[in-house]
Design a protein around this motif. Structure first.
Motif, PDB file in Angstrom:
ATOM      1  N   ARG A 159       7.980  -8.806 -11.196  1.00 21.18           N
ATOM      2  CA  ARG A 159       7.667  -9.305  -9.852  1.00 21.18           C
ATOM      3  C   ARG A 159       7.909  -8.235  -8.795  1.00 21.18           C
ATOM      4  O   ARG A 159       7.115  -8.071  -7.876  1.00 21.18           O
ATOM      5  N   VAL A 160       9.002  -7.488  -8.937  1.00 20.78           N
ATOM      6  CA  VAL A 160       9.301  -6.403  -8.002  1.00 20.78           C
ATOM      7  C   VAL A 160       8.192  -5.356  -8.065  1.00 20.78           C
ATOM      8  O   VAL A 160       7.718  -4.868  -7.034  1.00 20.78           O
ATOM      9  N   GLN A 161       7.745  -5.020  -9.260  1.00 19.54           N
ATOM     10  CA  GLN A 161       6.679  -4.038  -9.416  1.00 19.54           C
ATOM     11  C   GLN A 161       5.385  -4.540  -8.756  1.00 19.54           C
ATOM     12  O   GLN A 161       4.704  -3.774  -8.065  1.00 19.54           O
ATOM     13  N   ALA A 162       5.058  -5.806  -8.931  1.00 20.85           N
ATOM     14  CA  ALA A 162       3.864  -6.375  -8.301  1.00 20.85           C
ATOM     15  C   ALA A 162       3.994  -6.358  -6.782  1.00 20.85           C
ATOM     16  O   ALA A 162       3.023  -6.038  -6.076  1.00 20.85           O
ATOM     17  N   LEU A 163       5.165  -6.682  -6.272  1.00 20.14           N
ATOM     18  CA  LEU A 163       5.369  -6.663  -4.818  1.00 20.14           C
ATOM     19  C   LEU A 163       5.317  -5.248  -4.254  1.00 20.14           C
ATOM     20  O   LEU A 163       4.787  -5.028  -3.154  1.00 20.14           O
ATOM     21  N   GLU A 164       5.848  -4.273  -4.983  1.00 24.41           N
ATOM     22  CA  GLU A 164       5.765  -2.886  -4.534  1.00 24.41           C
ATOM     23  C   GLU A 164       4.313  -2.426  -4.472  1.00 24.41           C
ATOM     24  O   GLU A 164       3.911  -1.729  -3.536  1.00 24.41           O
ATOM     25  N   PHE A 165       3.511  -2.834  -5.459  1.00 25.58           N
ATOM     26  CA  PHE A 165       2.092  -2.507  -5.450  1.00 25.58           C
ATOM     27  C   PHE A 165       1.409  -3.154  -4.249  1.00 25.58           C
ATOM     28  O   PHE A 165       0.594  -2.524  -3.573  1.00 25.58           O
TER      29      PHE A 165
ATOM     30  N   VAL B 272       2.780  -3.986  -1.384  1.00 22.17           N
ATOM     31  CA  VAL B 272       3.214  -3.277  -0.173  1.00 22.17           C
ATOM     32  C   VAL B 272       2.403  -1.994  -0.006  1.00 22.17           C
ATOM     33  O   VAL B 272       1.931  -1.681   1.093  1.00 22.17           O
ATOM     34  N   THR B 273       2.210  -1.256  -1.076  1.00 22.58           N
ATOM     35  CA  THR B 273       1.423  -0.021  -1.024  1.00 22.58           C
ATOM     36  C   THR B 273      -0.007  -0.312  -0.605  1.00 22.58           C
ATOM     37  O   THR B 273      -0.577   0.387   0.241  1.00 22.58           O
ATOM     38  N   ARG B 274      -0.593  -1.359  -1.172  1.00 17.35           N
ATOM     39  CA  ARG B 274      -1.960  -1.728  -0.840  1.00 17.35           C
ATOM     40  C   ARG B 274      -2.071  -2.148   0.626  1.00 17.35           C
ATOM     41  O   ARG B 274      -2.988  -1.721   1.340  1.00 17.35           O
ATOM     42  N   LEU B 275      -1.131  -2.939   1.099  1.00 14.89           N
ATOM     43  CA  LEU B 275      -1.162  -3.390   2.491  1.00 14.89           C
ATOM     44  C   LEU B 275      -0.940  -2.242   3.474  1.00 14.89           C
ATOM     45  O   LEU B 275      -1.544  -2.215   4.551  1.00 14.89           O
ATOM     46  N   ARG B 276      -0.086  -1.306   3.120  1.00 18.02           N
ATOM     47  CA  ARG B 276       0.123  -0.142   3.994  1.00 18.02           C
ATOM     48  C   ARG B 276      -1.158   0.683   4.103  1.00 18.02           C
ATOM     49  O   ARG B 276      -1.506   1.166   5.187  1.00 18.02           O
ATOM     50  N   ALA B 277      -1.847   0.865   2.979  1.00 20.76           N
ATOM     51  CA  ALA B 277      -3.101   1.616   3.000  1.00 20.76           C
ATOM     52  C   ALA B 277      -4.143   0.890   3.846  1.00 20.76           C
ATOM     53  O   ALA B 277      -4.861   1.514   4.636  1.00 20.76           O
ATOM     54  N   GLU B 278      -4.219  -0.422   3.693  1.00 21.08           N
ATOM     55  CA  GLU B 278      -5.165  -1.207   4.492  1.00 21.08           C
ATOM     56  C   GLU B 278      -4.798  -1.146   5.977  1.00 21.08           C
ATOM     57  O   GLU B 278      -5.671  -1.020   6.835  1.00 21.08           O
ATOM     58  N   ASN B 279      -3.524  -1.209   6.280  1.00 17.57           N
ATOM     59  CA  ASN B 279      -3.065  -1.118   7.666  1.00 17.57           C
ATOM     60  C   ASN B 279      -3.430   0.241   8.270  1.00 17.57           C
ATOM     61  O   ASN B 279      -3.893   0.310   9.413  1.00 17.57           O
ATOM     62  N   ASP B 280      -3.229   1.299   7.514  1.00 17.22           N
ATOM     63  CA  ASP B 280      -3.593   2.630   7.993  1.00 17.22           C
ATOM     64  C   ASP B 280      -5.091   2.722   8.262  1.00 17.22           C
ATOM     65  O   ASP B 280      -5.528   3.292   9.266  1.00 17.22           O
ATOM     66  N   ARG B 281      -5.891   2.148   7.356  1.00 13.68           N
ATOM     67  CA  ARG B 281      -7.344   2.165   7.520  1.00 13.68           C
ATOM     68  C   ARG B 281      -7.750   1.393   8.771  1.00 13.68           C
ATOM     69  O   ARG B 281      -8.560   1.862   9.572  1.00 13.68           O
ATOM     70  N   LEU B 282      -7.165   0.230   8.978  1.00 17.59           N
ATOM     71  CA  LEU B 282      -7.492  -0.578  10.146  1.00 17.59           C
ATOM     72  C   LEU B 282      -7.023   0.081  11.443  1.00 17.59           C
ATOM     73  O   LEU B 282      -7.708   0.014  12.465  1.00 17.59           O
ATOM     74  N   ALA B 283      -5.873   0.721  11.407  1.00 19.34           N
ATOM     75  CA  ALA B 283      -5.374   1.405  12.591  1.00 19.34           C
ATOM     76  C   ALA B 283      -6.297   2.559  12.971  1.00 19.34           C
ATOM     77  O   ALA B 283      -6.588   2.774  14.151  1.00 19.34           O
ATOM     78  N   ALA B 284      -6.779   3.296  11.976  1.00 15.29           N
ATOM     79  CA  ALA B 284      -7.709   4.391  12.248  1.00 15.29           C
ATOM     80  C   ALA B 284      -9.018   3.857  12.819  1.00 15.29           C
ATOM     81  O   ALA B 284      -9.589   4.438  13.746  1.00 15.29           O
ATOM     82  N   ALA B 285      -9.488   2.737  12.293  1.00 12.01           N
ATOM     83  CA  ALA B 285     -10.719   2.129  12.809  1.00 12.01           C
ATOM     84  C   ALA B 285     -10.521   1.642  14.236  1.00 12.01           C
ATOM     85  O   ALA B 285     -11.426   1.751  15.069  1.00 12.01           O
ATOM     86  N   ALA B 286      -9.361   1.128  14.555  1.00 14.27           N
ATOM     87  CA  ALA B 286      -9.078   0.651  15.912  1.00 14.27           C
ATOM     88  C   ALA B 286      -9.046   1.812  16.894  1.00 14.27           C
ATOM     89  O   ALA B 286      -9.553   1.704  18.010  1.00 14.27           O
ATOM     90  N   VAL B 287      -8.466   2.928  16.487  1.00 13.97           N
ATOM     91  CA  VAL B 287      -8.430   4.109  17.352  1.00 13.97           C
ATOM     92  C   VAL B 287      -9.850   4.609  17.595  1.00 13.97           C
ATOM     93  O   VAL B 287     -10.226   4.932  18.720  1.00 13.97           O
ATOM     94  N   GLU B 288     -10.647   4.623  16.540  1.00 11.72           N
ATOM     95  CA  GLU B 288     -12.036   5.073  16.663  1.00 11.72           C
ATOM     96  C   GLU B 288     -12.826   4.140  17.589  1.00 11.72           C
ATOM     97  O   GLU B 288     -13.590   4.597  18.435  1.00 11.72           O
ATOM     98  N   ALA B 289     -12.636   2.848  17.449  1.00 16.08           N
ATOM     99  CA  ALA B 289     -13.326   1.886  18.308  1.00 16.08           C
ATOM    100  C   ALA B 289     -12.862   2.026  19.753  1.00 16.08           C
ATOM    101  O   ALA B 289     -13.674   1.904  20.681  1.00 16.08           O
TER     102      ALA B 289
END
Length: 64
Positions: free
Chosen positions: A27-33, A35-52
């Motif tokens: 379960r910890v391994q799944a949650l760590e994965f 978190v990594t996925r959500l951080r990457a998505e957050n970074d992508r969305l933040a970059a898109a927001a700056v561009e917009a």
């Protein structure tokens, strides 16, 4: 206290406890994965927001 700890260390591990530890590690391994996925998505969305935001700041010529 030392005798209690020694007795605990010397005892064979409980199968239920081992199963729970295995399940929790999984379960910890799944949650760590996740978190990594959500951080990457957050970074992508933040970059898109700056561009917009930069696009919205462009001045348009006034139509007369």
């Amino acid at each position: 206290m030392a005798k209690a700890l020694y007795g605990h260390v010397g005892a064979a591990p409980d199968r239920r406890l081992l199963d729970e530890v295995t399940r929790l590690r999984s379960r910890v391994q799944a949650l760590e994965f996740e978190v990594t996925r959500l951080r990457a998505e957050n970074d992508r969305l933040a970059a898109a927001a700056v561009e917009a935001d930069e696009f919205a700041r462009l001045t348009e010529p006034a139509l007369t």
